[in-house]
Design a protein around this motif. Structure first.
Motif, PDB file in Angstrom:
ATOM      1  N   GLN A  79      10.640 -33.621 -95.541  1.00  0.00           N
ATOM      2  CA  GLN A  79      11.988 -33.156 -95.240  1.00  0.00           C
ATOM      3  C   GLN A  79      12.893 -34.312 -94.865  1.00  0.00           C
ATOM      4  OE1 GLN A  79      10.730 -30.346 -92.256  1.00  0.00           O
ATOM      5  NE2 GLN A  79      11.221 -28.617 -93.580  1.00  0.00           N
ATOM      6  N   ILE A  80      12.345 -35.198 -94.100  1.00  0.00           N
ATOM      7  CA  ILE A  80      13.149 -36.357 -93.726  1.00  0.00           C
ATOM      8  C   ILE A  80      13.542 -37.140 -94.961  1.00  0.00           C
ATOM      9  CG2 ILE A  80      13.018 -38.615 -92.622  1.00  0.00           C
ATOM     10  CD1 ILE A  80      11.707 -37.355 -90.289  1.00  0.00           C
ATOM     11  N   GLN A  81      12.614 -37.245 -95.859  1.00  0.00           N
ATOM     12  CA  GLN A  81      12.945 -37.961 -97.079  1.00  0.00           C
ATOM     13  C   GLN A  81      14.103 -37.287 -97.809  1.00  0.00           C
ATOM     14  OE1 GLN A  81      12.031 -40.807 -98.140  1.00  0.00           O
ATOM     15  NE2 GLN A  81      10.615 -41.143 -96.441  1.00  0.00           N
ATOM     16  N   GLN A  82      14.001 -36.013 -97.906  1.00  0.00           N
ATOM     17  CA  GLN A  82      15.067 -35.300 -98.617  1.00  0.00           C
ATOM     18  C   GLN A  82      16.401 -35.444 -97.910  1.00  0.00           C
ATOM     19  OE1 GLN A  82      12.892 -31.393 -99.080  1.00  0.00           O
ATOM     20  NE2 GLN A  82      14.047 -31.555-100.975  1.00  0.00           N
ATOM     21  N   ILE A  83      16.342 -35.229 -96.648  1.00  0.00           N
ATOM     22  CA  ILE A  83      17.580 -35.330 -95.884  1.00  0.00           C
ATOM     23  C   ILE A  83      18.176 -36.716 -96.044  1.00  0.00           C
ATOM     24  CG2 ILE A  83      18.542 -35.309 -93.567  1.00  0.00           C
ATOM     25  CD1 ILE A  83      16.253 -33.291 -92.880  1.00  0.00           C
ATOM     26  N   THR A  84      17.327 -37.663 -95.953  1.00  0.00           N
ATOM     27  CA  THR A  84      17.799 -39.032 -96.090  1.00  0.00           C
ATOM     28  C   THR A  84      18.442 -39.254 -97.449  1.00  0.00           C
ATOM     29  OG1 THR A  84      16.023 -39.761 -94.648  1.00  0.00           O
ATOM     30  CG2 THR A  84      17.122 -41.445 -95.956  1.00  0.00           C
ATOM     31  N   ALA A  85      17.775 -38.728 -98.438  1.00  0.00           N
ATOM     32  CA  ALA A  85      18.323 -38.896 -99.777  1.00  0.00           C
ATOM     33  C   ALA A  85      19.698 -38.253 -99.866  1.00  0.00           C
ATOM     34  CB  ALA A  85      17.373 -38.272-100.794  1.00  0.00           C
ATOM     35  N   HIS A  86      19.792 -37.081 -99.319  1.00  0.00           N
ATOM     36  CA  HIS A  86      21.090 -36.402 -99.345  1.00  0.00           C
ATOM     37  C   HIS A  86      22.144 -37.213 -98.639  1.00  0.00           C
ATOM     38  CE1 HIS A  86      20.087 -32.718-101.199  1.00  0.00           C
ATOM     39  NE2 HIS A  86      19.129 -32.453-100.352  1.00  0.00           N
ATOM     40  N   LEU A  87      21.799 -37.601 -97.476  1.00  0.00           N
ATOM     41  CA  LEU A  87      22.805 -38.260 -96.653  1.00  0.00           C
ATOM     42  C   LEU A  87      23.152 -39.645 -97.155  1.00  0.00           C
ATOM     43  CD1 LEU A  87      21.890 -37.167 -93.045  1.00  0.00           C
ATOM     44  CD2 LEU A  87      23.469 -36.186 -94.687  1.00  0.00           C
ATOM     45  N   SER A  88      22.254 -40.199 -97.895  1.00  0.00           N
ATOM     46  CA  SER A  88      22.539 -41.553 -98.361  1.00  0.00           C
ATOM     47  C   SER A  88      23.716 -41.535 -99.328  1.00  0.00           C
ATOM     48  CB  SER A  88      21.309 -42.151 -99.023  1.00  0.00           C
ATOM     49  OG  SER A  88      21.048 -41.483-100.230  1.00  0.00           O
ATOM     50  N   TYR A  89      24.027 -40.382 -99.785  1.00  0.00           N
ATOM     51  CA  TYR A  89      25.194 -40.270-100.638  1.00  0.00           C
ATOM     52  C   TYR A  89      26.454 -40.611 -99.860  1.00  0.00           C
ATOM     53  CZ  TYR A  89      28.618 -38.263-103.768  1.00  0.00           C
ATOM     54  OH  TYR A  89      29.683 -38.094-104.608  1.00  0.00           O
TER      55      TYR A  89
END
Lengths: 205, 205
Positions: free
Chosen positions: A34-44
């Motif tokens: 989940q952290i990975q996903q969130i990070t990916a999202h937020l990195s936008y």
DNA sequence: GCAAATTAATGATTTATTCAAG
DNA sequence: CTTGAATAAATCATTAATTTGC
């Protein structure tokens, strides 16, 4: 050329808002995937690393709790005063211990963060496993412990591991269009130069 | 009624949570009837008066805005810095751009608090009157001006009046089971496009 | 108006606690 | 009783916000 960037992550307003929204929606201790996903999202919306997300939730949760605890103790003090002053007029349902009220009166979470479930684990069995497990046993506030089988370990160790070996399946690239997230931002993301956060922690304890 | 040692209202955790939930759901400036309802509802959890509710929303709204403003201006300053650094772009007047972005960035309210919409003061002329009167002066921060038709404002004066004369129509008795906490939420909203993601400012080391 | 000094907020680390398996 | 996993609590450290003296 970006000069000396700050040593620590500074969330953009968008990132902050999204994180807060997630928190509000019930996310408390996201697991590795989940952290990975969130990070990916937020990195936008700007530079961000997994550990930032991790720490953010840790801190936010902790400070939320802290706030609540303070409120409670204050309130209890007050009640004691009340009782001492006049034995009657018992205010209802207030004599509780520190932790339980948190859950008892917890307001139901409003959103099930669907984006966290967006299929991208088809060929990452272990990750999927992790997610599935955690989802079923997710505990929010330390009110109930997960049984041994239910844990996605992260934390300091996890951070290192994840950082070292990209355990992120290729399918976990930033999802593009999620209902939850506005995808409309000028996609400038590399303004500030990066530098990993202070690798040399001068702990002067 | 118990004479309280403290001179001011001290919200119980439950009250606080409910208020916050309502705020989160979009309630900002409840009108007289709404305040009555809220007060009635919350009084289940402890002593509370209408003015407490009123003040709570006033304060919460103001502090929320302040927080948002700070974040935004910070971010914009940062962007300006970048621009200046990179292209010597003409400097904007920060004061001008202070306001508008606020709404742009605002996270959409997730829930429409239906219970508050239960028609109440259609036939309460004096309340309407008051409301109409106060509505024009009860400006908050100028950030979100409701169109003249809809919102009911009030103020300290109003409180006194309402407290004195129960001008609340019978339909506004405390509702018992309100759908205060819907378990569903809408998606997120559109984000602002003015802000670019970027990271922190360069510290001056 | 400004920048140094102070204060508040919060990101990042470290330490302590809790629970359960062995 | 010891140990390891998980994580809550406490703490450190840096950045932003505010205040203050010029």
């Amino acid at each position: 050329m970006p000069q000396v960037p700050s040593t620590r992550w500074c969330p953009t307003p968008e990132q902050l808002m999204i994180l807060e929204e997630m928190y509000r929606s019930g996310v408390r201790t996201p697991n590795a995937a989940q952290i990975q996903q969130i990070t990916a999202h937020l990195s936008y919306y700007g530079k961000i690393e997994g550990k930032n997300v991790f720490y953010w939730f840790q801190n936010h949760k902790a400070r939320d709790r802290q706030k609540l605890r303070r409120r409670l103790s204050r309130h209890q003090q007050m009640l004691q005063q009340h009782q001492m002053m006049n034995q009657q007029a018992p205010q209802l349902h207030q004599m509780e211990t520190f932790r339980s009220p948190l859950q008892q009166h917890q307001i139901p979470h409003q959103i099930t963060p669907q984006f966290l479930q967006q299929g991208c684990y088809q060929d990452a069995p272990e990750v999927m496993n992790l997610v599935g497990k955690l989802e079923t046993c997710g505990r929010d506030d330390g009110t109930e412990r997960p049984s041994a089988g239910c844990s996605a370990s992260y934390g300091y160790e996890w951070m290192m591991v994840t950082e070292a070996s990209s355990a992120v399946p290729p399918c976990c690239r930033p999802l593009k269009t999620l209902e939850l997230f506005p995808t409309q931002s000028t996609g400038l993301k590399e303004e500030c130069s990066t530098s990993k956060s202070s690798s040399c922690s001068t702990s002067t304890n």
